[in-house]
Design a protein around this motif. Structure first.
Motif, PDB file in Angstrom:
ATOM      1  N   ASN A 176       0.845  -1.184   0.000  1.00  0.00           N
ATOM      2  CA  ASN A 176       0.000   0.000   0.000  1.00  0.00           C
ATOM      3  C   ASN A 176       0.886   1.243   0.000  1.00  0.00           C
ATOM      4  O   ASN A 176       2.062   1.176   0.345  1.00  0.00           O
ATOM      5  CB  ASN A 176      -0.897   0.023   1.240  1.00  0.00           C
ATOM      6  CG  ASN A 176      -1.960  -1.065   1.210  1.00  0.00           C
ATOM      7  OD1 ASN A 176      -1.938  -1.971   0.377  1.00  0.00           O
ATOM      8  ND2 ASN A 176      -2.904  -0.979   2.133  1.00  0.00           N
ATOM      9  N   TRP A 178       2.656   5.675  -5.061  1.00  0.00           N
ATOM     10  CA  TRP A 178       3.389   5.215  -6.248  1.00  0.00           C
ATOM     11  C   TRP A 178       3.433   6.350  -7.278  1.00  0.00           C
ATOM     12  O   TRP A 178       2.487   6.523  -8.048  1.00  0.00           O
ATOM     13  CB  TRP A 178       2.686   3.990  -6.854  1.00  0.00           C
ATOM     14  CG  TRP A 178       2.746   2.762  -6.009  1.00  0.00           C
ATOM     15  CD1 TRP A 178       2.059   2.521  -4.852  1.00  0.00           C
ATOM     16  CD2 TRP A 178       3.528   1.589  -6.262  1.00  0.00           C
ATOM     17  NE1 TRP A 178       2.368   1.268  -4.362  1.00  0.00           N
ATOM     18  CE2 TRP A 178       3.265   0.676  -5.213  1.00  0.00           C
ATOM     19  CE3 TRP A 178       4.416   1.232  -7.286  1.00  0.00           C
ATOM     20  CZ2 TRP A 178       3.871  -0.576  -5.151  1.00  0.00           C
ATOM     21  CZ3 TRP A 178       5.016  -0.027  -7.224  1.00  0.00           C
ATOM     22  CH2 TRP A 178       4.744  -0.906  -6.169  1.00  0.00           C
ATOM     23  N   PHE A 202      -2.712  -4.679  -8.951  1.00  0.00           N
ATOM     24  CA  PHE A 202      -2.628  -3.211  -8.986  1.00  0.00           C
ATOM     25  C   PHE A 202      -3.655  -2.636  -9.952  1.00  0.00           C
ATOM     26  O   PHE A 202      -3.805  -3.125 -11.076  1.00  0.00           O
ATOM     27  CB  PHE A 202      -1.213  -2.812  -9.434  1.00  0.00           C
ATOM     28  CG  PHE A 202      -0.919  -1.335  -9.446  1.00  0.00           C
ATOM     29  CD1 PHE A 202      -0.320  -0.722  -8.355  1.00  0.00           C
ATOM     30  CD2 PHE A 202      -1.220  -0.554 -10.551  1.00  0.00           C
ATOM     31  CE1 PHE A 202      -0.028   0.633  -8.364  1.00  0.00           C
ATOM     32  CE2 PHE A 202      -0.934   0.807 -10.568  1.00  0.00           C
ATOM     33  CZ  PHE A 202      -0.338   1.395  -9.473  1.00  0.00           C
ATOM     34  N   LYS A 256      -4.467   1.357 -11.136  1.00  0.00           N
ATOM     35  CA  LYS A 256      -4.383   2.823 -11.055  1.00  0.00           C
ATOM     36  C   LYS A 256      -5.698   3.368 -11.578  1.00  0.00           C
ATOM     37  O   LYS A 256      -5.957   3.362 -12.781  1.00  0.00           O
ATOM     38  CB  LYS A 256      -3.205   3.345 -11.873  1.00  0.00           C
ATOM     39  CG  LYS A 256      -3.124   4.874 -11.941  1.00  0.00           C
ATOM     40  CD  LYS A 256      -1.864   5.299 -12.681  1.00  0.00           C
ATOM     41  CE  LYS A 256      -1.944   6.698 -13.247  1.00  0.00           C
ATOM     42  NZ  LYS A 256      -2.152   7.757 -12.252  1.00  0.00           N
ATOM     43  N   LYS A 283      -5.478  -4.524  -5.527  1.00  0.00           N
ATOM     44  CA  LYS A 283      -5.640  -3.292  -4.764  1.00  0.00           C
ATOM     45  C   LYS A 283      -5.866  -2.111  -5.702  1.00  0.00           C
ATOM     46  O   LYS A 283      -5.355  -2.091  -6.827  1.00  0.00           O
ATOM     47  CB  LYS A 283      -4.388  -3.013  -3.923  1.00  0.00           C
ATOM     48  CG  LYS A 283      -4.032  -4.092  -2.924  1.00  0.00           C
ATOM     49  CD  LYS A 283      -2.751  -3.708  -2.194  1.00  0.00           C
ATOM     50  CE  LYS A 283      -2.312  -4.768  -1.208  1.00  0.00           C
ATOM     51  NZ  LYS A 283      -1.064  -4.377  -0.505  1.00  0.00           N
ATOM     52  N   TYR A 289      -5.388   1.927  -6.362  1.00  0.00           N
ATOM     53  CA  TYR A 289      -4.605   3.121  -6.045  1.00  0.00           C
ATOM     54  C   TYR A 289      -5.223   4.289  -6.814  1.00  0.00           C
ATOM     55  O   TYR A 289      -5.285   4.276  -8.040  1.00  0.00           O
ATOM     56  CB  TYR A 289      -3.133   2.922  -6.436  1.00  0.00           C
ATOM     57  CG  TYR A 289      -2.476   1.759  -5.726  1.00  0.00           C
ATOM     58  CD1 TYR A 289      -1.668   1.953  -4.618  1.00  0.00           C
ATOM     59  CD2 TYR A 289      -2.698   0.454  -6.158  1.00  0.00           C
ATOM     60  CE1 TYR A 289      -1.079   0.873  -3.955  1.00  0.00           C
ATOM     61  CE2 TYR A 289      -2.123  -0.632  -5.497  1.00  0.00           C
ATOM     62  CZ  TYR A 289      -1.314  -0.415  -4.400  1.00  0.00           C
ATOM     63  OH  TYR A 289      -0.738  -1.479  -3.748  1.00  0.00           O
ATOM     64  N   GLY A 342      -3.958   3.342  -1.756  1.00  0.00           N
ATOM     65  CA  GLY A 342      -3.002   4.429  -1.784  1.00  0.00           C
ATOM     66  C   GLY A 342      -3.221   5.359  -2.954  1.00  0.00           C
ATOM     67  O   GLY A 342      -4.315   5.440  -3.522  1.00  0.00           O
ATOM     68  N   TYR A 343      -2.137   6.047  -3.313  1.00  0.00           N
ATOM     69  CA  TYR A 343      -2.174   7.097  -4.332  1.00  0.00           C
ATOM     70  C   TYR A 343      -1.145   6.792  -5.410  1.00  0.00           C
ATOM     71  O   TYR A 343       0.001   6.455  -5.120  1.00  0.00           O
ATOM     72  CB  TYR A 343      -1.866   8.454  -3.696  1.00  0.00           C
ATOM     73  CG  TYR A 343      -1.762   9.600  -4.677  1.00  0.00           C
ATOM     74  CD1 TYR A 343      -2.902  10.133  -5.272  1.00  0.00           C
ATOM     75  CD2 TYR A 343      -0.526  10.161  -5.002  1.00  0.00           C
ATOM     76  CE1 TYR A 343      -2.819  11.198  -6.172  1.00  0.00           C
ATOM     77  CE2 TYR A 343      -0.433  11.220  -5.898  1.00  0.00           C
ATOM     78  CZ  TYR A 343      -1.574  11.733  -6.478  1.00  0.00           C
ATOM     79  OH  TYR A 343      -1.488  12.783  -7.376  1.00  0.00           O
ATOM     80  N   SER A 344      -1.570   6.936  -6.671  1.00  0.00           N
ATOM     81  CA  SER A 344      -0.638   6.846  -7.795  1.00  0.00           C
ATOM     82  C   SER A 344      -1.054   7.900  -8.808  1.00  0.00           C
ATOM     83  O   SER A 344      -1.920   7.670  -9.653  1.00  0.00           O
ATOM     84  CB  SER A 344      -0.655   5.457  -8.434  1.00  0.00           C
ATOM     85  OG  SER A 344       0.289   5.371  -9.487  1.00  0.00           O
TER      86      SER A 344
END
Length: 310
Positions: free
Chosen positions: A9, A12, A170, A172, A194, A196, A213-215
C-alpha cells in the motif's frame, strides 16, 4: 530482480522522464530523480507510464527506462512498469514480453489498449484471456486506466473477474469518482487486487473506503505529503482533512503544461537541468506558469512543517 509477493500500500509516483538537450533520455538526471522519490518515502515507483511520455518512447527506450529504474532503485522500493502502446495485439504481446524481462515487480496493462472505445467489456475480457497465456505466470499484473488516447474505466464486475484469476495486484484508478471507486473496492475485497487512486480531490474519502493508496502526477511535486496522508489519515483525522484540502487545491497545477511543469519543479529541486518534453511544447510554459510552480514549491515546504513526521 525486483519481485515481491504482494505490492505494498502507499504512494506510487507516475514517473516523469528527463531528456537531454539532444532529446535523449537523461540517465544522470533520472538516477537523481529515482533517489529523490525514494528519499521522500514513496512505497513504489510506476515507470513507463503516460507521465513518462511512453507514447513518444521507442520500445528500446521503454525497456531501458524500466531496467534502469529497477537497477537504480536497488531493491529499496518495488518498480512496476507499463509500456505497451501498439494497436495490434501481437505487437502488444511483443512489447509486454520485452518489458517483463527487466526485473520489474509487476507489469501494468493499459486498459484502452485492450479494446477500442466502441468495443464491449466482453471483447476486452477475451483479449485478456489471450494475453494472459503469453505473459509470465509468476509476474504480477496490474491495470492503468490511462486517459490517452481515450479513457477506459474498468467495471467492478470485470475487475472481480480479473482478481479471481489471482494474477492481478494493482489498479491505477482514474475515475475521479468516489462512488465508482467504492464499487470497485467492494468488488475486489478479499482478493489480492488493490486500488490506487490517481485523483487528489477524492483520495481521502477513498482511503476511508479501503483504497490502497495514491498513484498520480502530483507525487512529482510533493510525494512526502501524500505519504503522510496515506499513513496517518486514521490517526490524525482533522489534520488529514486539512492536508487533503490543501492537496486538492494544489492539484490544479495539473491543468498547466504537464509534464513540463513537473520537470520545472525538478529543476527547483536540483534534480534536472531543463524541462524539455516530447509530448508538450516547452515554449508554451510561460513566465506565469513558472511563477505558479515556484509558489507551489514554497507552499509545499510550509505545509511540511505543519504535519508531524513529514
Amino acid at each position: 530482480m525486483n519481485r515481491v509477493k504482494q505490492l505494498p500500500n502507499g504512494v506510487w509516483p507516475t514517473m516523469i522522464t528527463p531528456f537531454t538537450e539532444n532529446n535523449e533520455i537523461d540517465y544522470a538526471s533520472l538516477g537523481k530523480l529515482i533517489d529523490w522519490y525514494i528519499e521522500r518515502g514513496v512505497d513504489g515507483l510506476f515507470a513507463v507510464c503516460q507521465s513518462s511520455e511512453m507514447f513518444k518512447l521507442s520500445l528500446e527506450e521503454r525497456v531501458a527506462l524500466a531496467a534502469f529504474t529497477v537497477e537504480r532503485s536497488a531493491g529499496r522500493v518495488p518498480v512496476i512498469a507499463s509500456g505497451h502502446i501498439s494497436d495490434a495485439m501481437e505487437d502488444q504481446i511483443y512489447e509486454l514480453q520485452a518489458i517483463s524481462k527487466t526485473g520489474i515487480a509487476a507489469l501494468v496493462l493499459i486498459t484502452n489498449r485492450l479494446a477500442s472505445e466502441d468495443e464491449s467489456d466482453e471483447v476486452l475480457k477475451n483479449r485478456l484471456e489471450e494475453l494472459l497465456q503469453h505473459l509470465p505466470k509468476e509476474l504480477p499484473l496490474g491495470f492503468y486506466e490511462c486517459p490517452a488516447p481515450y479513457k477506459r474505466l474498468m467495471t467492478p464486475e470485470l475487475l472481480r473477474w480479473c482478481a479471481d484469476t489471482g494474477r492481478f495486484q494493482f489498479l491505477k484508478d482514474t475515475s475521479c469518482d468516489v462512488e465508482e471507486i467504492r464499487a470497485k473496492v467492494e468488488a475486489v475485497s478479499g482478493t489480492g487486487l488493490k486500488l490506487y487512486n490517481a485523483n487528489s480531490a477524492t483520495l481521502l474519502e477513498t482511503l476511508k473506503l479501503g483504497a490502497a493508496g495514491y498513484s498520480g502526477v502530483m507525487a512529482n511535486f510533493h510525494p512526502e505529503l501524500y505519504v503522510w496522508l496515506v499513513k496517518n489519515f486514521q490517526q490524525f483525522p482533522a489534520e488529514a482533512q486539512l492536508l487533503s484540502d490543501q492537496l486538492s487545491l494544489a492539484s490544479f497545477i495539473e491543468r498547466q503544461v504537464y509534464p513540463v511543469n513537473a520537470k520545472y519543479h525538478m529543476m527547483l529541486e536540483q534534480v534536472s537541468s531543463n524541462y524539455l518534453s516530447r509530448t508538450r511544447d516547452a515554449s508554451q510554459f510561460h513566465a506565469t506558469n513558472r511563477l505558479e510552480v515556484e509558489q507551489l514549491h514554497r507552499l509545499a515546504k510550509h505545509w511540511r512543517s505543519q504535519f508531524p513526521g513529514v
